[in-house]
Design a protein around this motif. Structure first.
Motif, short mmCIF file in Angstrom:
data_model
loop_
_atom_site.label_atom_id
_atom_site.label_comp_id
_atom_site.label_asym_id
_atom_site.label_seq_id
_atom_site.Cartn_x
_atom_site.Cartn_y
_atom_site.Cartn_z
N ARG A 92 0.85 -1.25 0.07
CA ARG A 92 -0.05 -0.02 -0.12
C ARG A 92 0.85 1.30 0.15
NH1 ARG A 92 -5.44 -0.02 3.43
NH2 ARG A 92 -6.70 -1.54 2.09
N GLU A 96 0.89 3.97 -2.66
CA GLU A 96 0.60 5.35 -2.30
C GLU A 96 1.42 6.37 -3.01
OE1 GLU A 96 -0.27 5.25 1.69
OE2 GLU A 96 -1.96 4.22 1.66
N THR A 180 -10.02 4.17 -10.25
CA THR A 180 -9.91 5.44 -9.22
C THR A 180 -8.93 4.74 -8.24
OG1 THR A 180 -11.49 4.23 -7.75
CG2 THR A 180 -12.48 5.71 -9.28
N VAL A 181 -8.54 5.59 -7.47
CA VAL A 181 -7.38 5.19 -6.37
C VAL A 181 -8.14 4.24 -5.54
CG1 VAL A 181 -6.04 6.06 -4.58
CG2 VAL A 181 -6.14 7.47 -6.54
N LYS A 182 -9.30 4.51 -5.27
CA LYS A 182 -9.72 3.39 -4.39
C LYS A 182 -10.00 2.07 -4.99
CE LYS A 182 -14.41 2.73 -1.93
NZ LYS A 182 -14.73 1.29 -2.55
N GLU A 183 -10.29 1.95 -6.34
CA GLU A 183 -10.37 0.80 -6.98
C GLU A 183 -8.96 0.09 -7.02
OE1 GLU A 183 -14.14 1.31 -9.92
OE2 GLU A 183 -11.94 2.16 -10.59
N THR A 185 -6.31 0.40 -4.91
CA THR A 185 -6.19 -0.01 -3.52
C THR A 185 -6.65 -1.36 -3.43
OG1 THR A 185 -5.82 2.30 -2.66
CG2 THR A 185 -6.17 0.76 -1.11
N GLU A 186 -8.09 -1.45 -3.86
CA GLU A 186 -8.76 -2.70 -3.54
C GLU A 186 -7.85 -3.72 -4.39
OE1 GLU A 186 -12.64 -1.75 -4.73
OE2 GLU A 186 -13.26 -0.96 -2.82
N ASP A 189 -5.08 -4.85 -2.47
CA ASP A 189 -5.46 -5.76 -1.41
C ASP A 189 -5.59 -7.22 -1.88
OD1 ASP A 189 -4.93 -3.91 0.67
OD2 ASP A 189 -6.99 -3.41 0.73
#
Length: 203
Positions: A92, A96, A180-183, A185-186, A189
């Motif tokens: 992560r 980032e 997206t940044v959220k996608e 990050t997912e 993970d």
């Protein structure tokens, strides 16, 4: 600009590197030259050659600046346990960092490699990252979290391969155009979960 008096020092090197970064972002690698930096700083080109040897040496010093910052950030994860949590934190953090700085084309070009030849500092960072993964695997094995492994360097290399879309700044930049940044990050993970499952002790 009038010539200033310069000498070989940490301050001089820092000013040269600051200007090199500024020009890399503003005009790109090709147009950034030893001469353009010397003119901007009001110094003799000989000063830059004395400090860095040549343009390749200067570029490597810029890359070293960037990877040392990432190294320092990764050092903060060294004591995280269990090993699976440390792996997630490392992945992560790298993602980032690339997301935060990865829209600078010069940074991507330099870290990935001009003409596909990364500078020595970027290659050395990758070697250190492999060692970090090897240590992480050792710790996971010692704690009974990961299955015993006869060839830990090879296992560390496989972890790198599995996470390459997170570790490679160019891949992260491409990903930013699709997710997206959220996608992202997912996705990071999910990749880490896959790696952990592969390393884990199986009943």
């Amino acid at each position: 600009m009038a010539r200033r008096s310069w000498h070989k020092s940490a301050d001089t090197r820092a000013e040269i590197l600051d200007e090199a970064e500024r020009q890399l972002e503003a005009i790109g690698y090709t147009d950034m030259t030893i001469g353009s930096i010397a003119r901007a700083l009001g110094m003799s080109p000989a000063n830059i050659f004395k400090n860095f040897g040549n343009k390749a040496g200067l570029i490597d010093a810029v890359a070293l600046r960037w990877v040392l910052l990432l190294d320092a950030a990764l050092d903060t994860t060294a004591d995280i346990a269990p090993a699976s949590q440390r792996l997630r934190a490392m992945a992560r953090l790298i993602l980032e960092t690339h997301v935060a700085h990865g829209e600078t084309p010069a940074r991507i070009a330099i870290l990935v490699g001009l003409d596909f030849r990364p500078p020595p500092s970027a290659l050395a960072f990758f070697d250190r990252l492999l060692k970090r993964f090897e240590t992480l695997i050792d710790d996971g094995i010692a704690a009974g979290e990961f299955a015993p492994c006869d060839d830990r360097p090879a296992a560390a290399a496989v972890v790198c391969d599995c996470l390459m879309t997170i570790l490679d700044p160019a891949a992260v930049l491409r990903g930013r155009s699709l997710f997206t940044v959220k996608e992202m990050t997912e996705k990071c993970d999910r990749l880490v979960n896959f790696v952990i499952k592969g390393l884990a002790v199986h009943a």
